[in-house]
Write a protein that holds these residues in place. Sequence first.
Motif, mmCIF file in Angstrom:
data_model
loop_
_atom_site.group_PDB
_atom_site.id
_atom_site.type_symbol
_atom_site.label_atom_id
_atom_site.label_comp_id
_atom_site.label_asym_id
_atom_site.label_seq_id
_atom_site.Cartn_x
_atom_site.Cartn_y
_atom_site.Cartn_z
ATOM 1 N N GLU A 36 0.781 -1.427 -0.347
ATOM 2 C CA GLU A 36 -0.283 -0.084 0.221
ATOM 3 C C GLU A 36 0.809 1.145 -0.137
ATOM 4 O O GLU A 36 0.234 2.442 -0.323
ATOM 5 C CB GLU A 36 -1.259 -0.184 0.906
ATOM 6 C CG GLU A 36 -0.128 -0.448 2.473
ATOM 7 C CD GLU A 36 -1.551 0.003 3.474
ATOM 8 O OE1 GLU A 36 -2.355 0.496 3.348
ATOM 9 O OE2 GLU A 36 -0.975 -0.105 4.684
ATOM 10 N N ASP A 37 1.978 1.133 0.381
ATOM 11 C CA ASP A 37 3.220 2.439 0.633
ATOM 12 C C ASP A 37 3.907 2.202 -1.238
ATOM 13 O O ASP A 37 4.600 3.280 -1.114
ATOM 14 C CB ASP A 37 4.062 2.283 1.232
ATOM 15 C CG ASP A 37 5.183 1.512 1.867
ATOM 16 O OD1 ASP A 37 5.973 1.719 2.353
ATOM 17 O OD2 ASP A 37 4.277 0.561 1.084
ATOM 18 N N MET A 57 1.534 4.408 -7.623
ATOM 19 C CA MET A 57 0.058 5.307 -8.547
ATOM 20 C C MET A 57 -1.125 4.173 -7.273
ATOM 21 O O MET A 57 -1.860 4.680 -7.326
ATOM 22 C CB MET A 57 0.034 5.332 -9.694
ATOM 23 C CG MET A 57 1.096 6.093 -10.326
ATOM 24 S SD MET A 57 0.640 6.080 -12.317
ATOM 25 C CE MET A 57 1.935 6.952 -12.927
ATOM 26 N N GLY A 59 -0.464 2.323 -5.137
ATOM 27 C CA GLY A 59 -1.013 2.802 -3.316
ATOM 28 C C GLY A 59 -1.349 4.581 -3.289
ATOM 29 O O GLY A 59 -2.601 4.069 -2.376
ATOM 30 N N SER A 60 -1.225 5.400 -4.085
ATOM 31 C CA SER A 60 -1.586 6.626 -3.885
ATOM 32 C C SER A 60 -3.487 6.329 -4.398
ATOM 33 O O SER A 60 -4.304 6.709 -3.647
ATOM 34 C CB SER A 60 -1.549 7.773 -5.173
ATOM 35 O OG SER A 60 0.079 7.605 -4.604
ATOM 36 N N ALA A 63 -5.347 4.656 -1.742
ATOM 37 C CA ALA A 63 -5.705 4.949 -0.182
ATOM 38 C C ALA A 63 -6.702 5.997 -0.427
ATOM 39 O O ALA A 63 -7.213 6.873 -0.311
ATOM 40 C CB ALA A 63 -4.251 6.224 -0.020
ATOM 41 N N LEU A 64 -6.398 7.139 -1.652
ATOM 42 C CA LEU A 64 -7.435 8.360 -2.303
ATOM 43 C C LEU A 64 -9.112 7.439 -1.884
ATOM 44 O O LEU A 64 -9.571 8.911 -1.463
ATOM 45 C CB LEU A 64 -7.246 9.304 -3.438
ATOM 46 C CG LEU A 64 -5.882 9.851 -3.095
ATOM 47 C CD1 LEU A 64 -5.277 10.392 -4.502
ATOM 48 C CD2 LEU A 64 -6.016 11.597 -2.988
ATOM 49 N N ILE A 67 -10.213 7.220 1.610
ATOM 50 C CA ILE A 67 -10.544 8.180 2.113
ATOM 51 C C ILE A 67 -11.956 8.922 1.412
ATOM 52 O O ILE A 67 -12.714 9.589 2.609
ATOM 53 C CB ILE A 67 -9.270 9.433 2.339
ATOM 54 C CG1 ILE A 67 -9.589 10.272 3.429
ATOM 55 C CG2 ILE A 67 -8.945 10.392 1.008
ATOM 56 C CD1 ILE A 67 -9.249 9.369 4.463
ATOM 57 N N GLU A 71 -14.691 10.173 3.628
ATOM 58 C CA GLU A 71 -15.386 11.172 4.005
ATOM 59 C C GLU A 71 -17.225 11.368 3.681
ATOM 60 O O GLU A 71 -17.697 12.573 4.088
ATOM 61 C CB GLU A 71 -14.471 12.075 2.440
ATOM 62 C CG GLU A 71 -13.302 12.294 3.692
ATOM 63 C CD GLU A 71 -12.810 13.329 4.437
ATOM 64 O OE1 GLU A 71 -13.542 14.588 4.711
ATOM 65 O OE2 GLU A 71 -12.665 12.881 6.091
#
Lengths: 130, 177
Positions: A36-37, A57, A59-60, A63-64, A67, A71
Amino acid sequence: MHTVTPSPQLHLAAQGAVDLVMRQIKDVKACLVSTEDGFEVAASVRNDTDIARLSAMAGSMAALAAIAGEETRIGQTHNVVVQAGGGHIVMVQARRKDLSLVLSIVTGHDAVIGQLLYFSRQTARALELA
Amino acid sequence: MPEHKILFTGTMGAGKTTAIAAVSESPPVRTEARNTDTEVDKATTTVGLDYGELTLDNGETLRLYGTPGQKRFDFMWKILARGALGVVILVDNSRPDPLADLDVYLAGFKRLIAEAACVVAVGRMDQHPHPDLEQYAAHLQSRNVLCPLLPIDVRERAQVTQLLDVLLLQLEIKAEA
C-alpha cells in the motif's frame, strides 16, 4: 524497527495470484500486486507498463479512494475502476493483518468488465487469506 | 472569500503531516499507509495527500496540501502543484545529507518555486545543528533560489503559523514587484 515487509511466502502467493490472473482474464495487459506504500511485490506485464510507477500510483489511488469513501460516508471502498479509450484498470485492496496490498489489473478494450471485477475481487480475497 | 492553495513537501519524516495537523482548523485528511521501506524507521507514510484548512484573520482561507515525500510519488507532486500559490519545503536536519534532500525538492518543484512563493524550513536543528542556516543559505544561493529560510519545530502551532505568514509575505512582495 517499525516497518513491516512482505514475507517470502507472501511474495510466492502474490506471484501465484498474478500468474492466475494473467491466465484467467481476457485481454489482460498487466497484473501487479504492490504494497500500500507503493512497492512491487509480484508482477507480470505484456505491454510496456512501468511496474514501479504503477506500484506507486496504485498506493496513492487506493488510499485516495478509501478516504473518499470515508469522507462521503458511503462505506469501505471496494475497488477503483479506470475506464479509458484503450481499456481498463482495476485496483483492489487486499486488507491483511500484517500489511495491506493493492492488486492492479490492466486490460485492453476487449476485456469483459464483469469478469475483470469478479476475478479481481476473488484474487484480492485470496491474497487476504494467503 | 478568496482561497489559497499552499503545499507542504519534504522528505518522509520531515513533518509535513504534523505541520498541517498543527494548524488545521478541522481534523486533516490523511492518506497514510504502513511503511515497508526498511531504510526509514517509520511506521506509516503518506501515499496520497494530506489536507487541512486554516482561515486567516482577514477571512481568507488557506487550503493546505501535504505531498508524499518519496520521489516515487512525484506524479502526486505534479498534480498537487497545480494552482498552488506557494510551497513550504521541510527539511529534516537529522538525516545523513539534508542539503541533497533539499535539492530533490528544489528540482521537483522548480517551476512552482520560480512562479510562486517558497519557504525552506529546517527541522530538528536543536539536536542536529549541522548543516547550519548559513550553509543552507549558501546552498540555496548556489542553486539560484532566493527564499526565506528558518528553523522550525512543526509540532508547535505558533511556529507553523509564522512559517505561513512568511510565505504569504513572499506572495505579497512578488505581487507588488
